[in-house]
Scaffold this active site. Structure first.
Site, PDB file in Angstrom:
ATOM      1  CE  LYS A   2      -0.519   0.191   5.040  1.00 17.15           C
ATOM      2  NZ  LYS A   2      -1.471   0.301   6.154  1.00 17.15           N
ATOM      3  NE  ARG A  44      -7.123   0.987  11.261  1.00 17.27           N
ATOM      4  CZ  ARG A  44      -5.905   0.893  10.738  1.00 17.27           C
ATOM      5  NH1 ARG A  44      -5.145   1.968  10.644  1.00 17.27           N
ATOM      6  NH2 ARG A  44      -5.425  -0.266  10.319  1.00 17.27           N
ATOM      7  CE1 TYR A  68      11.528  32.258  -0.403  1.00 21.23           C
ATOM      8  CE2 TYR A  68      11.949  29.891  -0.415  1.00 21.23           C
ATOM      9  CZ  TYR A  68      11.586  31.054  -1.080  1.00 21.23           C
ATOM     10  OH  TYR A  68      11.286  31.015  -2.414  1.00 21.23           O
ATOM     11  CG  MET A 127       8.511  23.326  -3.979  1.00 22.24           C
ATOM     12  SD  MET A 127       7.317  24.211  -4.996  1.00 22.24           S
ATOM     13  CE  MET A 127       6.030  24.536  -3.804  1.00 22.24           C
TER      14      MET A 127
END
Length: 373
Positions: free
Chosen positions: A35, A134, A260, A308
């Site tokens: 998964k 769940r 930054y 980023m």
């Protein structure tokens, strides 16, 4: 194309060896969990390699993941989570490969209504709630579930649950195991045939092997990451390395600030290396001014904020050159940076570190001395 020379390297030899170690410890069938893009490792390629190795059943979270794998290789795939029962009508051609989970009586009732006699073409697994709360059936749904199964000749291939605290090695594991066996006895008394009984995740497989049942479902441990901080399993070998390069070198003088927000200020002359990776690649922004990377076997601290697309590291002591390899996760010479180290710095778990590596980062695979993509 080399592009920015940033990639994830997946060692399939280590992956298969980890699975075989788990199989040896548990003496049970192993259902590899792929998964979340195989926890960031690339589910389609791993599914192909697993089939070559003789594994005949894998598991994923969602139907969409199963279908993406089946486009590349035909292998039985257990789907853990809910999907719309309406989709079953379109999946009949894949019924030999798709193993849906009965997550509630309502899911099964709707599936029967939609498929009618075609319901017998599918094999289902039942998820029973032993304490996670769940998806999974509750005890008050059992009677109706059993009635529907019998009235419609529904094939039940497996019965499973999931441990909530195996990684903490606490008493709740024993409570859940007992609760599972009690319900299993009820199903047996009702003459419901079940091929596979399974409950153990990575932590339960390795820390409570006596509870392994017919099969185990390793996820994180199969990728060579530790399933618990209570006990280190040294036999597990990391599968993933995350690498980049030095793209540029800048000289910093006393008082120069970086990135930054100017969150780093040089207090001495330094050499800063620019690495073409950022939070858009899945490298956590909260590792700013905390984590380290490896250059020429030297730990180099991140200075300033993770951007980023770029990260700046202190390479003053690393004798770095443009084009030198940078290791974000993995080994270089005598040093190693693990997903556990980054997880601790980020106040998270190792699962999240690798599964958040985005598809912008190329995956390269290694097996038997050969590299491929």
């Amino acid at each position: 194309m080399k592009d920015r020379e940033t990639f994830v390297l997946i060692n399939i030899d280590n992956y298969i060896n980890n699975l075989k170690y788990i199989e040896k410890i548990t003496n049970s069938k192993v259902i590899p969990v792929l998964k979340a893009n195989a926890y960031g490792h690339g589910k389609e390629i791993l599914a192909k390699e697993l089939k070559k190795e003789g594994y005949d059943l894998i598991a994923v979270a969602y139907l969409s993941e199963a279908l993406e794998i089946l486009k590349e290789t035909k292998i039985q795939t257990l789907i853990f989570n809910y999907f719309n029962p309406q989709d079953l009508k379109e999946l009949i051609e894949f019924s030999d490969y798709i193993l849906p989970t009965i997550t509630s009586v309502d899911f099964l009732k709707e599936a029967v209504e939609i498929l009618k006699e075609d319901i017998t073409k599918f094999k289902f697994h039942i998820n029973y709630n032993t304490g996670m709360f769940r998806v999974g059936l509750s005890k008050n749904e059992l009677k109706e579930l059993i009635t529907i199964i019998k009235e419609n000749n529904i094939q039940i291939d497996g019965f499973y649950s999931h441990y909530a605290t195996a990684d903490d090695m606490d008493e709740f594991v024993h409570f859940q195991h007992k609760k599972y066996l009690e319900v299993l006895d009820i199903l047996k008394e009702e003459n419901i045939s079940i091929r596979l009984k399974h409950m153990s995740n990575s932590a339960a497989s390795l820390l409570f092997p006596e509870y392994s049942l017919d099969a185990v479902r390793p996820g994180i441990a199969s990728y060579g990451m530790q399933p618990s901080n209570k006990k280190i399993i040294k036999e597990l070998k990391p599968v993933l390395s995350f690498k980049s390069v030095i793209a540029k070198l800048n000289e910093l003088n006393i008082g120069d600030t970086v990135g930054y927000g100017r969150t780093f200020k040089a207090d001495k002359k330094m050499i800063a290396g620019i690495v073409p990776v950022g939070y858009a690649d899945g490298y956590f922004r909260n590792l700013s001014n905390k984590a380290e990377m490896l250059v020429n076997g030297i730990r180099c601290k991140i200075i300033g904020r993770v951007s980023m697309d770029q990260i700046i590291i202190d390479v003053t002591n690393a004798k770095a050159k443009i084009g030198d390899e940078v290791v974000l996760i993995g080994k270089q010479k005598n040093e190693e940076i693990t997903s556990e180290e980054l997880a601790n710095l980020s106040n998270t778990i190792n699962y999240e570190i690798t599964s958040k590596i985005t598809n912008r980062v190329k995956r390269v695979y290694f097996r038997g001395g050969k590299y491929f993509e």
